[in-house]
Design a protein around this motif. Structure first.
Motif, short mmCIF file in Angstrom:
data_model
loop_
_atom_site.label_atom_id
_atom_site.label_comp_id
_atom_site.label_asym_id
_atom_site.label_seq_id
_atom_site.Cartn_x
_atom_site.Cartn_y
_atom_site.Cartn_z
N TRP A 1 0.81 -1.23 0.00
CA TRP A 1 0.00 0.00 0.00
C TRP A 1 0.84 1.27 0.00
O TRP A 1 0.60 2.18 -0.81
N PRO A 2 1.88 1.35 0.86
CA PRO A 2 2.67 2.60 0.89
C PRO A 2 3.37 2.91 -0.45
O PRO A 2 3.72 4.06 -0.72
N GLU A 3 3.60 1.88 -1.27
CA GLU A 3 4.31 2.09 -2.54
C GLU A 3 3.40 2.55 -3.68
O GLU A 3 3.87 2.91 -4.76
N LEU A 4 2.08 2.51 -3.45
CA LEU A 4 1.13 2.86 -4.52
C LEU A 4 0.93 4.38 -4.58
O LEU A 4 0.91 5.05 -3.55
N CYS A 5 0.76 4.90 -5.79
CA CYS A 5 0.42 6.32 -5.92
C CYS A 5 -1.06 6.49 -5.62
O CYS A 5 -1.80 5.51 -5.49
N ASP B 1 -6.71 4.46 -5.23
CA ASP B 1 -8.15 4.61 -5.49
C ASP B 1 -8.70 3.40 -6.22
O ASP B 1 -9.75 2.86 -5.88
N VAL B 2 -7.95 2.96 -7.25
CA VAL B 2 -8.40 1.81 -8.04
C VAL B 2 -8.43 0.55 -7.17
O VAL B 2 -9.40 -0.24 -7.21
N LEU C 1 -11.22 -3.60 -3.78
CA LEU C 1 -11.42 -4.23 -2.48
C LEU C 1 -12.83 -4.01 -1.95
O LEU C 1 -13.42 -4.89 -1.32
N SER C 2 -13.40 -2.84 -2.24
CA SER C 2 -14.74 -2.53 -1.73
C SER C 2 -15.80 -3.41 -2.42
O SER C 2 -16.88 -3.62 -1.89
N GLN C 3 -15.47 -3.90 -3.63
CA GLN C 3 -16.42 -4.76 -4.34
C GLN C 3 -16.31 -6.23 -3.92
O GLN C 3 -17.16 -7.04 -4.28
N LEU C 4 -15.25 -6.54 -3.18
CA LEU C 4 -15.10 -7.91 -2.70
C LEU C 4 -16.10 -8.18 -1.58
O LEU C 4 -16.40 -7.30 -0.78
N GLY D 1 -0.63 -8.10 -8.69
CA GLY D 1 0.25 -6.94 -8.76
C GLY D 1 0.28 -6.30 -7.39
O GLY D 1 -0.45 -6.74 -6.49
N LYS D 2 1.07 -5.26 -7.22
CA LYS D 2 1.16 -4.64 -5.90
C LYS D 2 -0.18 -4.05 -5.44
O LYS D 2 -0.46 -3.97 -4.25
N GLY D 3 -0.98 -3.67 -6.42
CA GLY D 3 -2.29 -3.11 -6.08
C GLY D 3 -3.40 -3.83 -6.83
O GLY D 3 -4.40 -3.22 -7.22
N LYS D 4 -3.24 -5.14 -7.03
CA LYS D 4 -4.29 -5.88 -7.76
C LYS D 4 -4.35 -7.33 -7.30
O LYS D 4 -3.33 -8.02 -7.25
N ILE D 5 -5.56 -7.76 -6.95
CA ILE D 5 -5.78 -9.15 -6.55
C ILE D 5 -5.98 -10.01 -7.80
O ILE D 5 -6.57 -9.57 -8.78
N ALA D 6 -5.46 -11.24 -7.76
CA ALA D 6 -5.68 -12.18 -8.87
C ALA D 6 -7.13 -12.68 -8.79
O ALA D 6 -7.52 -13.33 -7.84
#
Length: 498
Positions: free
Chosen positions: A19-23, A28-29, A34-37, A208-213
């Motif tokens: 999380w800290p590495e994401l812009c 937001d994306v 995550l909110s849709q999970l 990815g760092k900001g994406k769930i498979a």
């Protein structure tokens, strides 16, 4: 914070390790994803996946028995009168707007070597038609046949379940092709849910760092998707009582097949499955049968070889009813499943190679399975049926799936194309036409749908001209037809005028 807390309580806090590495835009994306999970159900999903992966399934063989004969109809074995009665009943139901078709179209053509939806694939027919176009034209024709018989102006609505991968390209393709001259309001596209892939110990995999498979939840995700997208309400509003559900990749599928619909309605069935006779005991298809007296599909991997090899008095396989993902449901049954059973569907474990980021943030493409994708199958509702029936059809007339790229021995664009052209050659012969090559030599009709380099005569008949071979005698009787015949509406009118 709320999402963090819910991830922690689900045992999935590692999802936010980068999380800290994401812009800000990436955050937001990711937050949106995550909110849709279903975070509440996430823990159950992950624990269930880990449990399923660790425990071998119990043997079903001692409890298996074939579907009883009184619940089975057959194109080959039922008498002609019964088949005619069922066909008439089906056309009546279609003429009264009680029948819809539902296409399972969540799959991409990855195994075919393309990145677009399978329905957009052109197998190389003389007409260049895609699977979607062939299916649309069969809907046109069955409406026309019902209208002609009953003086109606009927509609067979087309429900199309897509996935996150296939919805936008499918919508665009239909729009670009003017919805194949169907009324756009009668084509209802909706999306199935995506669910996370997890490790063998039940941890969500980061792609990815900001994406769930994520992966579609299998074609059994249909029942949740019907609820999520209010599709059952749409069916009720239109008066649809019976639904024909099928898979996108079968080039020979009969849309809203009146004989199948009529058989199921006449039998008072709430759930039905078309089946084909297995080619051999080892053919890798699921078998429609009963287990402990309850109808279901047993996957080929779940049956012991000695059970698969069992034969009856005439030498026929005892468990010969191969499942082809071609089903009948009443709307009432689907409403019952949605209200009471969709949470009880069996979860199937698929071990997959899932690309991921390691703890250092490096992208890894695994060479062996590292994750679990949990899938539900459309046939997993059969056990909830109160009156299940099976209907046996002839493989060469109704089943030629498209799964593999050309070069494969089966289920390729070549075998699909040859299956359709061979069928149309048989129709032409039945209409008392002869197919001739360029020097004028009579050609035998091809029975083969193999991937061999000797394709059948290139005789293609548009679904707009004939749905299952009907009406061709008046056009073709006594004619010598060139092998490269493309019998579309225009050519049919020319032949009629001669």
């Amino acid at each position: 914070k709320e999402v963090t807390g819910r991830l922690e309580s689900a045992g999935q806090a590692h999802v936010l390790q980068f999380w800290p590495e994401l812009c800000e835009a990436e955050k937001d994306v990711f937050l949106q994803e995550l909110s849709q999970l279903d975070l509440q159900g996430l823990q159950d999903h992950c624990e269930g996946a880990a449990r399923a992966a660790a425990s071998p399934s119990a043997s079903l063989d001692p409890h298996m028995e074939p579907v009883p004969p009184e619940s089975v109809g057959s194109v080959r074995k039922s008498d002609k009168h019964s088949l005619a009665v069922w066909g008439n009943e089906g056309l009546l139901q279609i003429s009264e707007d009680r029948v819809g078709v539902l296409l399972l179209a969540g799959g991409q053509g990855t195994r075919l070597g393309v990145q677009y939806p399978k329905g957009m694939y052109d197998v190389g027919l003389p007409s260049g038609k895609t699977l979607y176009q062939i299916q649309a034209e069969r809907i046109h024709k069955i409406q026309e046949l019902a209208d002609r018989k009953h003086g109606s102006k009927c509609t067979v609505p087309w429900y199309i379940m897509t996935s996150e991968f296939t919805l936008a390209p499918t919508e665009k393709f239909f729009k670009e092709n003017n919805y194949f001259d169907l009324e756009p309001s009668n084509i209802v596209m909706f999306e199935q849910r995506m669910i996370p892939a997890v490790t063998f110990d039940g941890k969500v995999i980061l792609q990815g760092k900001g994406k769930i498979a994520m992966a579609p939840d299998g074609n059994g995700g249909l029942y949740q998707a019907l609820v999520d997208n209010k599709v059952l309400e749409d069916m009720k509003k239109r008066g649809v009582q019976y639904l024909h559900v099928y898979c996108v990749d079968n080039i020979l599928v009969k849309m809203a097949d009146p004989v199948f619909i009529g058989f199921c309605v006449t039998k008072g069935a709430d759930c039905g499955a078309k089946v084909v006779e297995k080619t051999s005991a080892t053919e890798p298809v699921g078998v429609v049968c009963r287990v402990r007296g309850i109808s279901q599909v047993v996957e080929y991997s779940e049956i012991q070889p000695e059970t698969a090899e069992l034969r009856g008095p005439g030498g026929e396989l005892v468990y010969s009813a191969g499942n082809i993902c071609n089903h009948f449901f009443t709307r009432a049954f689907l409403q019952d499943v949605a209200a009471a059973h969709k949470g009880q569907l069996k979860q199937h474990v698929a071990f997959k190679k899932v690309p991921f980021v390691d703890t250092c943030g490096n992208q890894v493409k695994p060479t062996k399975p590292n994750g679990i994708k949990m899938e539900k199958f459309v046939f997993d509702v059969f056990p909830f049926s109160r009156n299940f029936v099976a209907f046996e059809v002839e493989r060469e007339e109704e089943f030629s799936p498209l799964k593999n790229a050309d070069g494969a021995a089966s289920d390729s664009p070549t075998t699909a194309r040859n299956a359709l052209l061979a069928q149309h050659g048989r129709w032409a012969k039945a209409a008392q036409a002869t197919l001739v090559d360029e020097p004028g030599n009579t050609l035998p009709p091809a029975a083969s749908a193999s991937a061999a380099d000797n394709p059948p005569a290139q005789c293609e008949i548009s679904p707009l001209v004939s749905y299952f071979g009907e009406g061709l005698e008046e056009l073709l009787k006594g004619r010598a037809l060139p092998t490269a015949l493309l019998l579309d509406e225009k050519r049919a009118k020319e032949l009629q005028a001669q």
